[in-house]
Design a protein around this motif. Structure first.
Motif, PDB file in Angstrom:
ATOM      1  N   MET A 181       0.792  -1.591  -0.017  1.00  0.00           N
ATOM      2  CA  MET A 181       0.124   0.241   0.388  1.00  0.00           C
ATOM      3  C   MET A 181       0.996   1.204  -0.318  1.00  0.00           C
ATOM      4  O   MET A 181       1.686   1.390   0.725  1.00  0.00           O
ATOM      5  CB  MET A 181      -1.015   0.464   0.412  1.00  0.00           C
ATOM      6  N   THR A 182       0.451   2.415  -0.742  1.00  0.00           N
ATOM      7  CA  THR A 182       0.848   3.463  -1.508  1.00  0.00           C
ATOM      8  C   THR A 182      -0.223   4.277  -0.684  1.00  0.00           C
ATOM      9  O   THR A 182      -0.665   4.790  -1.377  1.00  0.00           O
ATOM     10  CB  THR A 182       2.023   3.851  -2.114  1.00  0.00           C
ATOM     11  N   LEU A 183       0.320   5.588   0.279  1.00  0.00           N
ATOM     12  CA  LEU A 183      -0.380   6.284   0.705  1.00  0.00           C
ATOM     13  C   LEU A 183       0.358   8.236  -0.405  1.00  0.00           C
ATOM     14  O   LEU A 183       1.465   8.111  -0.124  1.00  0.00           O
ATOM     15  CB  LEU A 183      -0.828   6.442   1.938  1.00  0.00           C
ATOM     16  N   ILE A 184      -0.023   8.719  -0.891  1.00  0.00           N
ATOM     17  CA  ILE A 184       0.707   9.955  -1.162  1.00  0.00           C
ATOM     18  C   ILE A 184      -0.283  10.948  -0.984  1.00  0.00           C
ATOM     19  O   ILE A 184      -1.919  10.768  -1.279  1.00  0.00           O
ATOM     20  CB  ILE A 184       1.209   9.633  -2.695  1.00  0.00           C
ATOM     21  N   TYR A 185      -0.167  12.214  -0.846  1.00  0.00           N
ATOM     22  CA  TYR A 185      -0.594  13.401  -1.165  1.00  0.00           C
ATOM     23  C   TYR A 185      -0.339  14.409  -1.846  1.00  0.00           C
ATOM     24  O   TYR A 185       0.796  14.589  -2.655  1.00  0.00           O
ATOM     25  CB  TYR A 185      -0.511  14.214   0.062  1.00  0.00           C
ATOM     26  N   ARG A 186      -2.093  15.225  -2.706  1.00  0.00           N
ATOM     27  CA  ARG A 186      -1.536  15.771  -3.938  1.00  0.00           C
ATOM     28  C   ARG A 186      -2.063  17.151  -4.129  1.00  0.00           C
ATOM     29  O   ARG A 186      -3.271  17.138  -3.546  1.00  0.00           O
ATOM     30  CB  ARG A 186      -2.080  15.248  -4.731  1.00  0.00           C
ATOM     31  N   ASP A 233      -6.054  21.301  -6.785  1.00  0.00           N
ATOM     32  CA  ASP A 233      -7.037  20.932  -7.047  1.00  0.00           C
ATOM     33  C   ASP A 233      -7.503  19.317  -7.650  1.00  0.00           C
ATOM     34  O   ASP A 233      -7.144  19.547  -8.823  1.00  0.00           O
ATOM     35  CB  ASP A 233      -7.722  22.349  -8.657  1.00  0.00           C
ATOM     36  N   GLY A 234      -8.729  19.358  -6.408  1.00  0.00           N
ATOM     37  CA  GLY A 234      -8.932  17.684  -7.009  1.00  0.00           C
ATOM     38  C   GLY A 234      -8.022  17.129  -6.707  1.00  0.00           C
ATOM     39  O   GLY A 234      -8.422  15.861  -6.377  1.00  0.00           O
ATOM     40  N   GLY A 235      -6.672  17.225  -5.730  1.00  0.00           N
ATOM     41  CA  GLY A 235      -6.174  16.879  -4.825  1.00  0.00           C
ATOM     42  C   GLY A 235      -6.120  16.148  -3.766  1.00  0.00           C
ATOM     43  O   GLY A 235      -8.148  16.236  -3.551  1.00  0.00           O
ATOM     44  N   GLY A 236      -5.476  16.116  -2.777  1.00  0.00           N
ATOM     45  CA  GLY A 236      -6.057  15.303  -1.583  1.00  0.00           C
ATOM     46  C   GLY A 236      -5.294  13.676  -1.697  1.00  0.00           C
ATOM     47  O   GLY A 236      -3.925  13.951  -2.164  1.00  0.00           O
ATOM     48  N   TRP A 237      -5.367  13.260  -0.753  1.00  0.00           N
ATOM     49  CA  TRP A 237      -4.682  11.370  -0.682  1.00  0.00           C
ATOM     50  C   TRP A 237      -5.539  10.458  -1.094  1.00  0.00           C
ATOM     51  O   TRP A 237      -6.391  10.180  -1.349  1.00  0.00           O
ATOM     52  CB  TRP A 237      -5.532  11.081   1.172  1.00  0.00           C
ATOM     53  N   PHE A 238      -4.636   9.408  -1.748  1.00  0.00           N
ATOM     54  CA  PHE A 238      -4.677   8.877  -3.156  1.00  0.00           C
ATOM     55  C   PHE A 238      -4.032   7.810  -1.792  1.00  0.00           C
ATOM     56  O   PHE A 238      -2.953   7.388  -1.755  1.00  0.00           O
ATOM     57  CB  PHE A 238      -4.050   8.995  -4.091  1.00  0.00           C
ATOM     58  N   LEU A 239      -4.628   6.585  -2.494  1.00  0.00           N
ATOM     59  CA  LEU A 239      -3.744   5.025  -1.864  1.00  0.00           C
ATOM     60  C   LEU A 239      -3.926   4.025  -3.430  1.00  0.00           C
ATOM     61  O   LEU A 239      -4.806   3.910  -4.141  1.00  0.00           O
ATOM     62  CB  LEU A 239      -4.828   4.244  -1.255  1.00  0.00           C
ATOM     63  N   ASP A 240      -2.694   3.276  -3.878  1.00  0.00           N
ATOM     64  CA  ASP A 240      -2.205   2.674  -4.449  1.00  0.00           C
ATOM     65  C   ASP A 240      -2.263   0.917  -3.664  1.00  0.00           C
ATOM     66  O   ASP A 240      -1.621   1.086  -2.451  1.00  0.00           O
ATOM     67  CB  ASP A 240      -0.341   2.555  -5.229  1.00  0.00           C
ATOM     68  N   MET A 241      -2.929   0.212  -4.427  1.00  0.00           N
ATOM     69  CA  MET A 241      -2.921  -1.152  -3.338  1.00  0.00           C
ATOM     70  C   MET A 241      -2.698  -1.800  -4.722  1.00  0.00           C
ATOM     71  O   MET A 241      -3.739  -2.283  -5.226  1.00  0.00           O
ATOM     72  CB  MET A 241      -4.664  -1.291  -2.412  1.00  0.00           C
ATOM     73  N   GLN A 267      -5.076   1.584  -8.276  1.00  0.00           N
ATOM     74  CA  GLN A 267      -3.905   2.707  -8.584  1.00  0.00           C
ATOM     75  C   GLN A 267      -4.592   4.367  -8.153  1.00  0.00           C
ATOM     76  O   GLN A 267      -5.952   4.385  -9.475  1.00  0.00           O
ATOM     77  CB  GLN A 267      -2.444   2.835  -9.991  1.00  0.00           C
ATOM     78  N   GLY A 268      -4.386   5.035  -7.868  1.00  0.00           N
ATOM     79  CA  GLY A 268      -5.175   6.484  -7.823  1.00  0.00           C
ATOM     80  C   GLY A 268      -5.947   6.565  -6.986  1.00  0.00           C
ATOM     81  O   GLY A 268      -6.963   7.628  -7.794  1.00  0.00           O
ATOM     82  N   LEU A 269      -6.636   5.259  -6.009  1.00  0.00           N
ATOM     83  CA  LEU A 269      -8.093   5.615  -5.808  1.00  0.00           C
ATOM     84  C   LEU A 269      -7.809   6.780  -4.259  1.00  0.00           C
ATOM     85  O   LEU A 269      -7.276   6.601  -2.992  1.00  0.00           O
ATOM     86  CB  LEU A 269      -8.244   4.349  -4.880  1.00  0.00           C
ATOM     87  N   PRO A 270      -9.180   7.643  -4.701  1.00  0.00           N
ATOM     88  CA  PRO A 270      -9.226   8.645  -4.009  1.00  0.00           C
ATOM     89  C   PRO A 270      -9.562   8.382  -2.450  1.00  0.00           C
ATOM     90  O   PRO A 270     -10.405   7.166  -2.022  1.00  0.00           O
ATOM     91  CB  PRO A 270      -9.668   9.809  -3.718  1.00  0.00           C
TER      92      PRO A 270
END
Length: 104
Positions: A26-31, A34-42, A52-55
């Motif tokens: 699992m990888t959690l990244i913050y963008r 606009d339209g960003g936030g925390w996203f998860l790759d699993m 990938q890129g699950l908000p």
């Protein structure tokens, strides 16, 4: 039904974890955009499937729309005094944001 709280640290992170029958990376990244936030790759460590890129949005099963991928169970995030469909901020990660998985 069992519920497991996934341990989180502050900031962006990547870790391996066993959920149900599968091992995941699992990888959690913050963008910060606009339209960003925390996203998860699993990603299953055996390479058989990935999301990938699950908000990260509170109040919903994050895996519900991917039933065809057989990721197993339910995954959701919560904040204290949760507001449905709230997008967690950068400061929430590892502080007030909780990520849960259930085998049901």
């Amino acid at each position: 039904m069992s519920i497991y709280q996934i341990p989180l640290s502050t900031g962006a992170q990547s870790f391996s974890i066993r959920l149900g029958e599968y091992n995941y990376r699992m990888t959690l990244i913050y963008r910060d955009a606009d339209g960003g936030g925390w996203f998860l790759d699993m990603v299953r460590t055996d390479g058989s499937d990935a999301l990938q890129g699950l908000p990260l949005v509170t109040g919903v099963n994050l895996l519900a729309q991917f039933g065809y991928k057989s990721m197993g169970g339910a995954l959701w995030c919560e904040l204290p005094k949760q507001v449905k469909n709230y997008e967690p901020t950068y400061a929430d990660m590892g502080q007030t944001l909780s990520l849960f998985w259930s085998d049901e």
